[in-house]
Structures are given as C-alpha cells and as structure tokens.
Motif scaffolding. Structure first.
Motif, PDB file in Angstrom:
ATOM      1  N   LEU B  66       0.827  -1.212   0.000  1.00  0.00           N
ATOM      2  CA  LEU B  66       0.000   0.000   0.000  1.00  0.00           C
ATOM      3  C   LEU B  66       0.860   1.260   0.000  1.00  0.00           C
ATOM      4  O   LEU B  66       0.331   2.369  -0.074  1.00  0.00           O
ATOM      5  N   ASN B  75      -4.298   4.534   0.077  1.00  0.00           N
ATOM      6  CA  ASN B  75      -4.433   3.315  -0.721  1.00  0.00           C
ATOM      7  C   ASN B  75      -5.373   2.309  -0.049  1.00  0.00           C
ATOM      8  O   ASN B  75      -6.112   1.577  -0.722  1.00  0.00           O
ATOM      9  N   TYR B  76      -5.332   2.300   1.268  1.00  0.00           N
ATOM     10  CA  TYR B  76      -6.251   1.451   2.049  1.00  0.00           C
ATOM     11  C   TYR B  76      -7.696   1.868   1.762  1.00  0.00           C
ATOM     12  O   TYR B  76      -8.569   1.035   1.464  1.00  0.00           O
ATOM     13  N   TYR B  78      -8.635   3.527  -0.847  1.00  0.00           N
ATOM     14  CA  TYR B  78      -8.838   3.256  -2.281  1.00  0.00           C
ATOM     15  C   TYR B  78      -9.248   1.799  -2.486  1.00  0.00           C
ATOM     16  O   TYR B  78     -10.148   1.495  -3.287  1.00  0.00           O
ATOM     17  N   LYS B 122      -7.665   7.383  -6.663  1.00  0.00           N
ATOM     18  CA  LYS B 122      -6.670   7.032  -7.673  1.00  0.00           C
ATOM     19  C   LYS B 122      -5.944   8.297  -8.141  1.00  0.00           C
ATOM     20  O   LYS B 122      -4.704   8.344  -8.207  1.00  0.00           O
ATOM     21  N   ILE B 125      -3.941  10.132  -5.035  1.00  0.00           N
ATOM     22  CA  ILE B 125      -2.709   9.446  -4.618  1.00  0.00           C
ATOM     23  C   ILE B 125      -1.588   9.776  -5.602  1.00  0.00           C
ATOM     24  O   ILE B 125      -0.472  10.124  -5.210  1.00  0.00           O
ATOM     25  N   PRO B 132      -0.856   4.677  -6.779  1.00  0.00           N
ATOM     26  CA  PRO B 132      -2.111   3.987  -6.455  1.00  0.00           C
ATOM     27  C   PRO B 132      -1.947   2.486  -6.640  1.00  0.00           C
ATOM     28  O   PRO B 132      -1.243   2.057  -7.567  1.00  0.00           O
ATOM     29  N   ILE B 133      -2.552   1.703  -5.789  1.00  0.00           N
ATOM     30  CA  ILE B 133      -2.499   0.250  -5.959  1.00  0.00           C
ATOM     31  C   ILE B 133      -3.218  -0.126  -7.252  1.00  0.00           C
ATOM     32  O   ILE B 133      -4.011   0.646  -7.788  1.00  0.00           O
TER      33      ILE B 133
END
Lengths: 291, 243
Positions: B66, B75-76, B78, B122, B125, B132-133
């Motif tokens: 993340l 990201n969590y 997201y 997205k 980040i 972004p993941i």
C-alpha cells in the motif's frame, strides 16, 4: 527490521521502554489494553483518566475548545428533539416516525452526556445548556412545533449542519487518537440521523430543490447548493465551501471517468459532504439562541 | 434452496457477524483451493507451470504493498472504495428480483458515489507523489445478486464496515487535507449505511453500529482488511499502514 520491531524487541527486556521514549504513547497503550476489560458505559471516565495520565495539566487547549464547541451544539440538538417530542401540538405520527424522533433525541442526549463526562474528567467545566433557545429562530419558523413538515425540514438542516460542523474542526484534532476517533464517531452518527430524517421526509412525499424526492444525501447542481430549497437555509448548505463543490483537493471529480462518460455533476457533488467553519456554524445557530 | 436460506440468515446478521462468517468460510476455501491447485499441478505431470505461489492474485505471499505514511492510508481507502464500487456496479448491472424504481434510483446514486470516491483516490494518490495500488480482483461468489436480502445484507455490511474503517483510520493521517477528505467521504458512507439499513428494517439506522454513548464504532485497518478479505481475491499487505 524496522523501528517498531526494534522497539518490540527492547520491550521484551525493558517493559518501560514506551514510557521512557514517550509517556503519552505508554498511556495510550494502557488505555487501549484496558478497553477490552471495561464496560462501554464506563468509556467517558476512562477517556478522561487516560488523558490526565497522558497530558497531566498540559491538555491542549484546542482539544478542550473543540469539545466545548461540540457540546454547545449537542445541547442545542438534544433540546430541539426534547421540545419536539413534548410538543402536544406537533403531530408526529405515532409508531415508526414517533419512535425515530425519540431515538434521535436519545442519541443526542448520549452525545451530551458523553461530552460532559469527558470534559469533567479533564477538569473542565462543561458548557451549560441554554434555558432560552428560540426554535422559531426569531420568527423565521413560527410553526416549528405545530407543523410536522416544518419540523422535519428544520431537523434536516440542523443534522446536516451538525455533520458539517464536526467536519470543520477535525483538522484541529489531527493525530489525537482518542478524541479524534470519538469525534469522527459522533460525526458519523449525526450523518446517520441526517439520512434518516431525509428518508422520512422522502417517505412523507417531500420534494427537494430539484423537484425530485428528497435524497438521503445532500444533492447539488452547477447552480444550486441548497437542496432543501428554503432560502433561510442557504447558509446551512453554503459557506466558504458550498455543498455543490466538486473540486476535492485540486481533483475535479467531474473530470474523472464514470460509467458511460465522466462522473455526473450530481454524483460528484453528493459524494462529498463539505465542512463549515466555527464562525459559520455559530452565525447559523445564533438566531436559535445558541452561543 | 438451502443456499438461499443461508443468504437470508446472513442478511439478518450484524455487519461484523455477517462478514466474519464469510472470513471463516473463505479461510476454509482458501485451504481447499490450495489443495485443489496442488492436485491440478500433479495431474499436469509436474509440467512447467506459470502458477506463482507468491502471486497476490492467488491469495498467497505478502500481498501488494500500500506504500507508506499517508499514502498507505489513502491506498487502504482506495482498496475499500474499489470493493464498494465493484459491488454496486454489479448490483445495477444484474438487479435483484423485484428491484423497484425507487430502489434502482437510490442504488444507482450510491454506485456513482462509490465510483467518484474510487476515482478520486486514484487521482489524488498520484497527484500527491504516491503510487495507487492496482485494480483489485474482487470475489463476489458468496453474494446472490438475484436476491434482495443477499444484496442489501452485503451492502449494509460493506457500508457499516466503510464507516468504521474511516473513523478508525482518521487519527493515522498526518496531512490535515487528507483528514478533511476522509471526513467528507465518511459522512456520505454513513448516509448510505443508514439508508440501506432503513431499506431492510425501519428505524435500524443506528442499530448495532453505535456504542452506549451513541458513538459510531471504529475498526483498525487490520480488522477491516481481515473482514474484507473474503471479497478481495488480490491479497493486500497491511504491514506498511502506520500504527
């Protein structure tokens, strides 16, 4: 190997390591390990004692001030529902609707009690409720406790404003694990109240400023930020950042991809609730006799 | 038949119970699946395979990262918004039996809100120097999309989980702008949660989601990711989330 692992290794040898490094962290550690052992009803007391341990006499004045501000608003909200439930001339339908208004009254009362207890435990004198609230707001809503439609519309504005008020102060509690988490928890409950009141209005046939059924979330368009549609509530949905804002930290939501095109303006506005500053909120509640 | 009975029972469970039950089942399936994968490899005569036991898509290995600091928290969020957006996209694409026009309208609004949240994270980040993941692979095999009880029961669990996740992670954010943004989103999630609860049962808008002081419950990222894991095929590594 990172710093947390290293600390944990040291802790096996030196149980006081957290205290030596940072007394506040140790107090929090104690508090949260204790949390599972105490009843939830005892939480405010534990919260206070935890703070005394963590800060001693150096409790940040900003945190105290935000708690007093929150209590000021919760007193007002609780008294609003208290008066409404006691108003014999207010035709709240018996059954589900009456029960909902009672539930919200009791929820606000719990917020009042929670904040009072926390402040008392922090050796502060909690702000008192007023005996002189004017729920007609100086005559703007003369039928507040005789017309159920007026009552629910004002309840919606009050709940939505409560959500915006907490949001506006969150930044001042940044990093405050216990107080910020509690404030966010109350903030979410105010949002649940707001959605419930809005849904009740919808079920009763109320329409919004867009001539559609009232939505559980705050609707907005390019030229309308007040979905209640009552000009007296413009401030409740306006302010520095209005409820039809679609620019979030420089990201314009309507420029992002949705389904079958970009995200529509309505969804972009609804998907984010906006904050109000302390000054904006106090100006809004002043006509109700709140200070 | 038996399957739909189970779904109806699940719809009446609280969010935590509902999702935790699925965790148990998923854990079992994961082991069962591991066995099955082994069998397939053996059956293939130990032929060279592309199967990578550490591939996060296979649910093994440490999982996708993340990032660190506030980016990890974003990201969590997201990841959770990806899950919710994918869920409601499916709900609208394959409406449950008897979905009314009013229900369609409200659920479509929620879908669009969740997509707005997902796309916002997205973009935000990336705009703030993070990565972004990837797009997560979801697993909705336990949801019966033709059943109102299954769909709304899952929606209730997801929304309540989302509220508790934002409330529980707020203090971890170092950047006040990000904290405010989390606040802007969590109240909308709470509105969703209250509505879905009311669609299932009148006056359940608070229900078991508040403590005795009427404060919404909160959950740590580790608790939230464990509850969400059965619905996300891509394994997520929670270890870089600040604590």
């Amino acid at each position: 190997m990172n710093i947390v692992n290293i600390l944990e290794e040291i802790e096996k040898v030196d149980g006081e390591i957290y205290e030596r490094l940072n007394p506040r962290r140790k107090a929090m550690k104690d508090f949260f390990s204790m949390g599972s052992k105490i009843a939830l009803s005892a939480m405010p007391f534990a919260l206070g004692s935890m703070f005394n341990k963590a800060y001693g006499q150096a409790m940040p004045s900003t945190v105290i001030e935000v708690l007093q501000y929150a209590l000021t608003l919760e007193h007002f909200e609780y008294n609003f529902y208290l008066r409404a439930n006691a108003a014999t001339a207010l035709p709240i339908p018996a059954g589900d609707q009456r029960n909902a208004i009672v539930m919200i009254r009791d929820s606000e009362k719990k917020h009042v009690d929670f904040l009072k207890t926390v402040l008392t435990q922090l050796n502060q004198t909690p702000v008192a409720e007023k005996t002189t609230y004017d729920f007609t707001a100086g005559g703007t809503f003369p039928d507040i406790f005789t017309n159920y439609g007026t009552f629910l519309a004002v309840a919606q504005a009050i709940e939505d404003t409560g959500v915006r008020a907490y949001k506006g102060r969150a930044g001042e509690l940044k990093g405050e694990k216990v107080v910020l988490t509690a404030a966010l928890g109350i903030h979410a409950v105010e949002a649940r109240h707001a959605a419930k009141i809005r849904y009740m209005r919808r079920m009763n046939g109320a329409m919004d400023a867009f001539n559609g059924p009232v939505k559980p979330w705050i609707a907005g368009s390019t030229d309308k930020f007040n979905d209640l549609g009552v000009p007296a509530a413009d401030g409740n949905y306006g302010g520095t950042v209005k409820e039809n804002n679609v620019n979030q930290a420089g990201v314009v939501i309507t420029n992002l991809a949705g389904i079958g095109g970009n995200i529509p303006y309505s969804a972009a506005a609804e998907a984010f609730d906006e904050p109000l500053t302390k000054a904006e909120v106090l100006a809004l509640v002043a006509p109700f006799g709140v200070s | 038949m038996e399957n739909s009975t189970i779904k109806n029972q699940e719809a009446s469970l609280s969010a935590g119970e509902f999702l935790e039950k699925k965790v148990q089942r998923r854990s079992f399936l994961r082991y069962a699946g591991a066995g099955a994968a082994g069998v397939v490899l053996v059956a293939a005569g130990c032929k060279q395979s592309n199967y990578n036991p550490d591939d996060p898509e296979n649910g093994f290995g440490p999982g996708i990262s993340l990032g660190t600091g506030d980016v990890a928290i974003l990201n969590y969020a997201y990841a959770l918004e990806q899950l919710e957006a994918a869920f409601y996209t499916q709900v609208i694409a394959t409406p449950f039996t008897g979905m009314t026009a009013v229900e369609t309208s409200l659920l479509k609004d929620i879908r669009d809100h969740e997509i707005a949240h997902r796309e916002f994270f997205k973009a935000a980040i990336a705009a703030n120097g993070g990565t972004p993941i990837k797009n997560l692979t979801v697993d909705f095999s336990s949801i019966n999309f033709s059943s109102r009880a299954s769909v709304l029961g899952t929606a209730k669990a997801f929304e309540d989980l989302g509220v508790s996740a934002y409330d529980g992670a707020g203090y971890l954010l170092q950047n006040a702008t990000f904290l405010l943004l989390a606040g802007k989103i969590v109240s909308v999630e709470a509105r969703h949660a209250a509505l879905i609860r009311e669609m299932l049962e009148t006056n359940s808008f608070l229900g078991d989601q508040v403590d005795s002081s009427s404060v919404n419950i909160s959950r740590t990222p580790a608790q939230v990711l464990a509850i969400a894991a059965p619905f996300i095929k891509t394994k997520i590594d929670p270890s870089t989330i600040p604590a």
